[in-house]
Scaffold this motif. Structure first.
Motif, PDB file in Angstrom:
ATOM      1  N   HIS A 244       0.835  -1.196   0.000  1.00 34.13           N
ATOM      2  CA  HIS A 244       0.000   0.000   0.000  1.00 34.13           C
ATOM      3  C   HIS A 244       0.876   1.254   0.000  1.00 34.13           C
ATOM      4  N   ALA A 245       0.513   2.219  -0.820  1.00 32.73           N
ATOM      5  CA  ALA A 245       1.184   3.517  -0.755  1.00 32.73           C
ATOM      6  C   ALA A 245       0.766   4.246   0.518  1.00 32.73           C
ATOM      7  N   VAL A 246      -0.511   4.128   0.877  1.00 32.92           N
ATOM      8  CA  VAL A 246      -1.052   4.666   2.133  1.00 32.92           C
ATOM      9  C   VAL A 246      -1.758   3.512   2.831  1.00 32.92           C
ATOM     10  N   GLN A 247      -1.310   3.162   4.005  1.00 28.32           N
ATOM     11  CA  GLN A 247      -1.861   1.995   4.679  1.00 28.32           C
ATOM     12  C   GLN A 247      -3.275   2.269   5.193  1.00 28.32           C
ATOM     13  N   PRO A 248      -4.236   1.392   4.862  1.00 28.94           N
ATOM     14  CA  PRO A 248      -5.584   1.543   5.423  1.00 28.94           C
ATOM     15  C   PRO A 248      -5.590   1.122   6.891  1.00 28.94           C
ATOM     16  N   LYS A 249      -6.401   1.800   7.686  1.00 26.81           N
ATOM     17  CA  LYS A 249      -6.474   1.439   9.104  1.00 26.81           C
ATOM     18  C   LYS A 249      -7.152   0.089   9.283  1.00 26.81           C
ATOM     19  N   LYS A 250      -8.176  -0.177   8.477  1.00 21.16           N
ATOM     20  CA  LYS A 250      -8.870  -1.458   8.520  1.00 21.16           C
ATOM     21  C   LYS A 250      -9.654  -1.623   7.232  1.00 21.16           C
ATOM     22  N   LEU A 251     -10.072  -2.848   6.948  1.00 20.27           N
ATOM     23  CA  LEU A 251     -10.882  -3.127   5.773  1.00 20.27           C
ATOM     24  C   LEU A 251     -12.355  -2.977   6.157  1.00 20.27           C
ATOM     25  N   ASN A 252     -13.062  -2.123   5.437  1.00 12.66           N
ATOM     26  CA  ASN A 252     -14.460  -1.841   5.742  1.00 12.66           C
ATOM     27  C   ASN A 252     -15.364  -2.266   4.592  1.00 12.66           C
ATOM     28  N   ALA A 253     -16.611  -2.574   4.916  1.00 16.06           N
ATOM     29  CA  ALA A 253     -17.618  -2.895   3.904  1.00 16.06           C
ATOM     30  C   ALA A 253     -18.912  -2.170   4.250  1.00 16.06           C
ATOM     31  N   PRO A 254     -18.945  -0.825   4.075  1.00  9.06           N
ATOM     32  CA  PRO A 254     -20.151  -0.062   4.434  1.00  9.06           C
ATOM     33  C   PRO A 254     -21.279  -0.295   3.438  1.00  9.06           C
ATOM     34  N   LYS A 255     -22.496  -0.133   3.925  1.00  7.90           N
ATOM     35  CA  LYS A 255     -23.670  -0.217   3.053  1.00  7.90           C
ATOM     36  C   LYS A 255     -24.074   1.180   2.602  1.00  7.90           C
ATOM     37  N   HIS A 256     -24.317   1.338   1.311  1.00  6.52           N
ATOM     38  CA  HIS A 256     -24.817   2.591   0.756  1.00  6.52           C
ATOM     39  C   HIS A 256     -26.111   2.290   0.013  1.00  6.52           C
ATOM     40  N   GLY A 257     -27.089   3.142   0.153  1.00  9.60           N
ATOM     41  CA  GLY A 257     -28.347   2.934  -0.552  1.00  9.60           C
ATOM     42  C   GLY A 257     -29.508   2.816   0.419  1.00  9.60           C
ATOM     43  N   THR A 258     -30.720   2.748  -0.127  1.00  7.03           N
ATOM     44  CA  THR A 258     -31.930   2.696   0.712  1.00  7.03           C
ATOM     45  C   THR A 258     -32.796   1.479   0.429  1.00  7.03           C
ATOM     46  N   ILE A 259     -32.579   0.810  -0.694  1.00  2.91           N
ATOM     47  CA  ILE A 259     -33.411  -0.341  -1.051  1.00  2.91           C
ATOM     48  C   ILE A 259     -32.533  -1.590  -1.092  1.00  2.91           C
TER      49      ILE A 259
END
Length: 270
Positions: A244-259
């Motif tokens: 990684h060029a910039v290290q992520p703090k953690k791996l996330n899987a957010p939900k986007h959307g309403t349906i």
């Protein structure tokens, strides 16, 4: 496999089980899956449309350099490596880059990397042959030592601040490759690239070791390894690890959307 080798293998399995019984059990369960994958790959057949030949890669200055290099210091590479090189290393061209190549041999590839990366690069060569010292100049530094010796790498790291690109074309044994990766991965800067060549053979031990790294990259437990390693790539006879060029703090899987799941009426958000 003779009796001596069989007993040695069984002893290694016993030690692995005693150290990490849970992990050993998980890996043991994956053996049938690996066997199925081998059978699938061995029997796989595919025909190109209308018998069309495979296309050569597009513009690639490394490939052009290799094709035009007919005299001088020797370069010995598999032809399909050049597409992989350019795919992963083009981002360093023209920039200040520290390159480490293990396995100098006839010295031709040191010149090739200089031509490719440009005048801002510095190349560190490692070889076990003392005679390779003659390749040193103002942009090439040569270290003589055994890549399987961890003390050698500790000394190297004391003298070299960091590496952007590491190319392991050294002794090609699994033990040498494993020690080199373990000692040098942390010394590769963020955004850097590690390449190990010539891991051929259907049951190559270093390739199996690298597959274990893939398991950890896919772990659901956030780890420093995942924070450091962006991706692991396998090519015929070659392994590439990008950091990684910039290290992520953690791996996330957010939900986007309403349906969600609209085919179930009771799950539609109104």
């Amino acid at each position: 496999m003779n009796l001596k080798h069989s007993l040695s293998a069984l002893n290694k399995l016993r030690k692995s089980h005693s150290k990490q019984p849970g992990l050993f059990k998980q890996i043991l369960h994956s053996v049938p899956v690996i066997c199925n994958a081998n059978r699938f790959a061995q029997s796989y057949q595919e025909q190109l449309p209308n018998g069309a030949p495979l296309k050569q890669p597009g513009e690639n200055p490394l490939w052009d350099y290799f094709q035009n290099h007919t005299q001088g210091h020797g370069i010995w590479k598999w032809e399909h490596y050049f597409d992989v090189y350019h795919r992963h290393l083009a981002k360093f061209v023209g920039k200040k880059t520290d390159v480490l190549e293990i396995g100098i041999y006839s010295g031709g590839s040191l010149e090739m990397w200089r031509s490719y990366f440009g005048e801002k690069c510095h190349i560190y060569g490692v070889d076990i042959e003392e005679a390779c010292k003659e390749y040193e100049n103002n942009y090439v530094s040569v270290f003589i030592g055994d890549q399987e010796n961890r003390a050698f790498w500790n000394d190297f790291k004391d003298k070299v601040d960091g590496i952007d690109v590491l190319i392991d074309d050294g002794g090609h044994t699994a033990a040498q490759q494993q020690v080199t990766l373990e000692e040098m991965l942390r010394h590769i800067r963020p955004g850097g690239v590690y390449i190990c060549e010539d891991i051929h053979g259907t049951h190559n031990r270093f390739s199996a070791y690298a597959s274990g790294l893939v398991d950890q990259l896919n772990s659901m437990r956030d780890s420093q390894f995942q924070s450091a390693v962006h991706s692991i790539h396998f090519y015929p006879y070659m392994l590439v690890i990008e950091k990684h060029a910039v290290q992520p703090k953690k791996l996330n899987a957010p939900k986007h959307g309403t349906i969600w799941q609209p085919f179930f009426k009771n799950t539609i958000n109104e």
